[in-house]
Structures are given as structure tokens and as C-alpha cells.
Design a protein around this motif. Structure first.
Motif, PDB file in Angstrom:
ATOM      1  N   GLY A 151       3.744  -3.494  -4.204  1.00  0.00           N
ATOM      2  CA  GLY A 151       2.672  -2.582  -4.588  1.00  0.00           C
ATOM      3  C   GLY A 151       1.367  -3.090  -4.009  1.00  0.00           C
ATOM      4  O   GLY A 151       0.351  -3.133  -4.692  1.00  0.00           O
ATOM      5  N   GLY A 152       1.383  -3.498  -2.755  1.00  0.00           N
ATOM      6  CA  GLY A 152       0.228  -4.149  -2.148  1.00  0.00           C
ATOM      7  C   GLY A 152      -0.627  -3.289  -1.249  1.00  0.00           C
ATOM      8  O   GLY A 152      -1.481  -3.807  -0.554  1.00  0.00           O
ATOM      9  N   SER A 153      -0.419  -1.974  -1.263  1.00  0.00           N
ATOM     10  CA  SER A 153      -1.191  -1.136  -0.337  1.00  0.00           C
ATOM     11  C   SER A 153      -2.466  -0.569  -0.950  1.00  0.00           C
ATOM     12  O   SER A 153      -3.230   0.100  -0.261  1.00  0.00           O
ATOM     13  N   ALA A 154      -2.720  -0.844  -2.228  1.00  0.00           N
ATOM     14  CA  ALA A 154      -3.932  -0.329  -2.872  1.00  0.00           C
ATOM     15  C   ALA A 154      -4.235  -1.162  -4.118  1.00  0.00           C
ATOM     16  O   ALA A 154      -3.415  -1.964  -4.565  1.00  0.00           O
ATOM     17  N   GLY A 155      -5.401  -0.964  -4.671  1.00  0.00           N
ATOM     18  CA  GLY A 155      -5.775  -1.535  -5.959  1.00  0.00           C
ATOM     19  C   GLY A 155      -5.703  -3.050  -6.029  1.00  0.00           C
ATOM     20  O   GLY A 155      -6.097  -3.755  -5.097  1.00  0.00           O
ATOM     21  N   ILE A 156      -5.196  -3.554  -7.149  1.00  0.00           N
ATOM     22  CA  ILE A 156      -5.116  -4.990  -7.393  1.00  0.00           C
ATOM     23  C   ILE A 156      -4.244  -5.683  -6.346  1.00  0.00           C
ATOM     24  O   ILE A 156      -4.561  -6.781  -5.887  1.00  0.00           O
ATOM     25  N   GLY A 157      -3.151  -5.044  -5.951  1.00  0.00           N
ATOM     26  CA  GLY A 157      -2.273  -5.635  -4.949  1.00  0.00           C
ATOM     27  C   GLY A 157      -2.975  -5.835  -3.621  1.00  0.00           C
ATOM     28  O   GLY A 157      -2.865  -6.897  -2.996  1.00  0.00           O
ATOM     29  N   LEU A 158      -3.717  -4.840  -3.164  1.00  0.00           N
ATOM     30  CA  LEU A 158      -4.438  -4.938  -1.899  1.00  0.00           C
ATOM     31  C   LEU A 158      -5.545  -5.984  -1.991  1.00  0.00           C
ATOM     32  O   LEU A 158      -5.732  -6.788  -1.073  1.00  0.00           O
ATOM     33  N   GLU A 159      -6.269  -6.003  -3.076  1.00  0.00           N
ATOM     34  CA  GLU A 159      -7.334  -7.006  -3.229  1.00  0.00           C
ATOM     35  C   GLU A 159      -6.750  -8.415  -3.269  1.00  0.00           C
ATOM     36  O   GLU A 159      -7.321  -9.355  -2.696  1.00  0.00           O
ATOM     37  N   THR A 160      -5.591  -8.577  -3.895  1.00  0.00           N
ATOM     38  CA  THR A 160      -4.928  -9.879  -3.914  1.00  0.00           C
ATOM     39  C   THR A 160      -4.490 -10.277  -2.511  1.00  0.00           C
ATOM     40  O   THR A 160      -4.596 -11.442  -2.124  1.00  0.00           O
ATOM     41  N   ALA A 161      -4.012  -9.309  -1.736  1.00  0.00           N
ATOM     42  CA  ALA A 161      -3.622  -9.573  -0.348  1.00  0.00           C
ATOM     43  C   ALA A 161      -4.822 -10.065   0.465  1.00  0.00           C
ATOM     44  O   ALA A 161      -4.703 -11.020   1.243  1.00  0.00           O
ATOM     45  N   GLU A 206      -7.361 -17.202   1.944  1.00  0.00           N
ATOM     46  CA  GLU A 206      -6.990 -18.563   1.553  1.00  0.00           C
ATOM     47  C   GLU A 206      -5.884 -19.138   2.430  1.00  0.00           C
ATOM     48  O   GLU A 206      -5.321 -20.185   2.125  1.00  0.00           O
ATOM     49  N   GLY A 207      -5.533 -18.445   3.515  1.00  0.00           N
ATOM     50  CA  GLY A 207      -4.603 -18.983   4.495  1.00  0.00           C
ATOM     51  C   GLY A 207      -3.148 -18.612   4.342  1.00  0.00           C
ATOM     52  O   GLY A 207      -2.301 -19.106   5.077  1.00  0.00           O
ATOM     53  N   ALA A 208      -2.817 -17.738   3.416  1.00  0.00           N
ATOM     54  CA  ALA A 208      -1.412 -17.366   3.192  1.00  0.00           C
ATOM     55  C   ALA A 208      -0.911 -16.381   4.232  1.00  0.00           C
ATOM     56  O   ALA A 208      -1.669 -15.575   4.770  1.00  0.00           O
ATOM     57  N   GLN A 209       0.391 -16.457   4.476  1.00  0.00           N
ATOM     58  CA  GLN A 209       1.079 -15.380   5.169  1.00  0.00           C
ATOM     59  C   GLN A 209       1.337 -14.325   4.104  1.00  0.00           C
ATOM     60  O   GLN A 209       1.787 -14.666   3.007  1.00  0.00           O
ATOM     61  N   VAL A 210       1.063 -13.073   4.397  1.00  0.00           N
ATOM     62  CA  VAL A 210       1.165 -12.011   3.396  1.00  0.00           C
ATOM     63  C   VAL A 210       2.210 -10.994   3.817  1.00  0.00           C
ATOM     64  O   VAL A 210       2.263 -10.586   4.978  1.00  0.00           O
ATOM     65  N   VAL A 211       3.024 -10.593   2.848  1.00  0.00           N
ATOM     66  CA  VAL A 211       3.988  -9.515   3.041  1.00  0.00           C
ATOM     67  C   VAL A 211       3.591  -8.404   2.071  1.00  0.00           C
ATOM     68  O   VAL A 211       3.581  -8.612   0.856  1.00  0.00           O
ATOM     69  N   LEU A 212       3.249  -7.243   2.619  1.00  0.00           N
ATOM     70  CA  LEU A 212       2.838  -6.102   1.806  1.00  0.00           C
ATOM     71  C   LEU A 212       3.980  -5.107   1.679  1.00  0.00           C
ATOM     72  O   LEU A 212       4.659  -4.813   2.658  1.00  0.00           O
ATOM     73  N   ALA A 262      -3.384  -0.627   5.064  1.00  0.00           N
ATOM     74  CA  ALA A 262      -3.628  -1.849   4.295  1.00  0.00           C
ATOM     75  C   ALA A 262      -3.272  -3.079   5.128  1.00  0.00           C
ATOM     76  O   ALA A 262      -4.016  -4.069   5.140  1.00  0.00           O
ATOM     77  N   ALA A 263      -2.158  -3.030   5.833  1.00  0.00           N
ATOM     78  CA  ALA A 263      -1.727  -4.162   6.655  1.00  0.00           C
ATOM     79  C   ALA A 263      -2.733  -4.442   7.765  1.00  0.00           C
ATOM     80  O   ALA A 263      -3.053  -5.606   8.042  1.00  0.00           O
ATOM     81  N   GLN A 264      -3.250  -3.396   8.366  1.00  0.00           N
ATOM     82  CA  GLN A 264      -4.254  -3.560   9.411  1.00  0.00           C
ATOM     83  C   GLN A 264      -5.527  -4.189   8.833  1.00  0.00           C
ATOM     84  O   GLN A 264      -6.095  -5.109   9.416  1.00  0.00           O
ATOM     85  N   GLU A 265      -5.934  -3.721   7.675  1.00  0.00           N
ATOM     86  CA  GLU A 265      -7.134  -4.247   7.027  1.00  0.00           C
ATOM     87  C   GLU A 265      -6.983  -5.722   6.655  1.00  0.00           C
ATOM     88  O   GLU A 265      -7.897  -6.522   6.835  1.00  0.00           O
ATOM     89  N   THR A 268      -2.006  -8.453   8.454  1.00  0.00           N
ATOM     90  CA  THR A 268      -0.616  -8.904   8.381  1.00  0.00           C
ATOM     91  C   THR A 268       0.283  -7.904   9.085  1.00  0.00           C
ATOM     92  O   THR A 268       0.018  -6.704   9.084  1.00  0.00           O
ATOM     93  N   GLU A 269       1.314  -8.413   9.696  1.00  0.00           N
ATOM     94  CA  GLU A 269       2.283  -7.547  10.370  1.00  0.00           C
ATOM     95  C   GLU A 269       3.534  -7.350   9.531  1.00  0.00           C
ATOM     96  O   GLU A 269       4.377  -6.529   9.856  1.00  0.00           O
ATOM     97  N   ARG A 270       3.656  -8.101   8.458  1.00  0.00           N
ATOM     98  CA  ARG A 270       4.868  -8.040   7.643  1.00  0.00           C
ATOM     99  C   ARG A 270       4.670  -7.047   6.507  1.00  0.00           C
ATOM    100  O   ARG A 270       3.925  -7.299   5.562  1.00  0.00           O
ATOM    101  N   THR A 271       5.363  -5.906   6.634  1.00  0.00           N
ATOM    102  CA  THR A 271       5.294  -4.855   5.620  1.00  0.00           C
ATOM    103  C   THR A 271       6.684  -4.272   5.402  1.00  0.00           C
ATOM    104  O   THR A 271       7.574  -4.425   6.236  1.00  0.00           O
ATOM    105  N   ALA A 272       6.840  -3.575   4.288  1.00  0.00           N
ATOM    106  CA  ALA A 272       8.074  -2.845   4.003  1.00  0.00           C
ATOM    107  C   ALA A 272       7.717  -1.669   3.106  1.00  0.00           C
ATOM    108  O   ALA A 272       7.089  -1.855   2.059  1.00  0.00           O
ATOM    109  N   ALA A 273       8.104  -0.488   3.539  1.00  0.00           N
ATOM    110  CA  ALA A 273       7.839   0.725   2.758  1.00  0.00           C
ATOM    111  C   ALA A 273       9.095   1.105   1.984  1.00  0.00           C
ATOM    112  O   ALA A 273      10.132   1.397   2.581  1.00  0.00           O
TER     113      ALA A 273
END
Length: 171
Positions: A14-24, A30-36, A47-50, A53-58
């Protein structure tokens, strides 16, 4: 990158908006690799472009087969999972039919359980699974419907998840 999460992988269900996106955003800073992940492929791509990160899954996190496939397909171990997917169903409880009640409970409780099952075997020692429950569990009210019960049901899963995780070889 350097930072508190350097060298770690953060998965946001649930990382494409809201709390999930802000956490991403914060995790990347902070240097993490992120998977959205998210349901809407177009919003997920933005969201991935913003975030950078290139790692996403819909997929829909409540589709248990898709959720299992996602975790099986991750290329390596992960460190943290944040779940903001799904949302509460508000409305008078006596006006909800049985299917709506089941869906509301499943959206929080079963999703959390399924995530724990699939994430545990992929997580490094010291990893975290954070299930967002919202403030609905803090109070009971006529217009809140089943959300209070669904949210309040999450905390007891934490010690069970830790116990299960240790049994499968993680710490």
C-alpha cells in the motif's frame, strides 16, 4: 547511500499514496532499498518515480495468491514491511450485512496474518512487520461499525507472529 536504513530493504504494502508513500520517501532518504506495492499500476508508477525506486508490484493485497506470489518473487531478503493497504469500513454495524462484516474483519486481521506468513521466511533477523490499524480501535461508536473490533484485533497477533517467526528459523 548512507543513513539509518542503509543496506536494508523496506517493503511497503500500500505504498503508492498516503502514509505508505510518505514512509517510502523517508526510507529512501535514510538509504533503504524500497519496494512499493499498490493496486493501481499508474499511481504506483508515479510513486516509484517520485521515490526513486524501480522495484514495484501492482496487486490487491487482499488477493492471497497474489500476495504469496509477490513475496516468493522477491530477489533477496527484506528487513521491514509496512502494511497500509486496505481500509476500514465505517457505518452502523446493524446496517452491515454478514458479507460486509466478514470483509471488514478480513481486511485487517486476515491480511495481517497472511502477510506475516509470507514475510517471515524472507526477513532478516531484527526485521519488523508493522500493521497499520488506525485510530478506529480506540473507541466504539454507532457510526464506526466493525472497524473498532477489526483494529483492536491486531495487537494480539504480534506475540503470536514473533513466536511463529522464531519457530521458522528467524529471530
Amino acid at each position: 547511500m548512507t543513513g539509518e536504513l542503509a543496506g536494508q530493504t523496506v517493503v511497503l504494502i500500500g505504498g503508492s499514496a498516503g502514509i505508505g508513500l510518505e514512509t517510502a520517501r523517508r526510507a529512501r532518504a535514510e538509504g533503504a532499498q524500497v519496494v512499493l506495492t499498490g493496486r493501481d499500476p499508474d499511481r504506483l508508477a508515479l510513486a516509484a518515480q517520485e521515490v526513486g525506486t524501480e522495484r514495484t508490484a501492482a496487486f490487491d493485497a487482499n488477493d492471497h495468491a497474489a500476495l504469496a506470489e509477490f513475496f516468493q518473487g522477491l530477489p533477496g531478503p527484506i528487513d521491514h514491511v509496512l502494511v497500509t493497504a486496505g481500509g476500514p469500513h465505517y457505518g452502523p454495524l446493524l446496517e452491515m450485512d454478514a458479507a460486509q462484516v466478514r470483509a471488514a474483519l478480513s481486511g485487517h486481521v486476515v491480511l495481517g496474518l497472511e502477510l506475516a506468513r509470507h514475510a517471515a521466511g524472507r526477513m532478516r533477523p531484527g526485521g519488523t512487520l508493522l500493521l497499520m490499524g488506525g485510530t478506529g480501535g480506540r473507541r466504539v461508536g454507532h457510526g464506526l461499525g466493525i472497524v473498532s473490533a477489526a483494529t483492536a484485533a491486531l495487537p494480539p497477533f504480534t506475540p503470536l507472529w514473533r513466536w511463529s517467526w522464531r519457530r521458522c528459523g528467524s529471530t
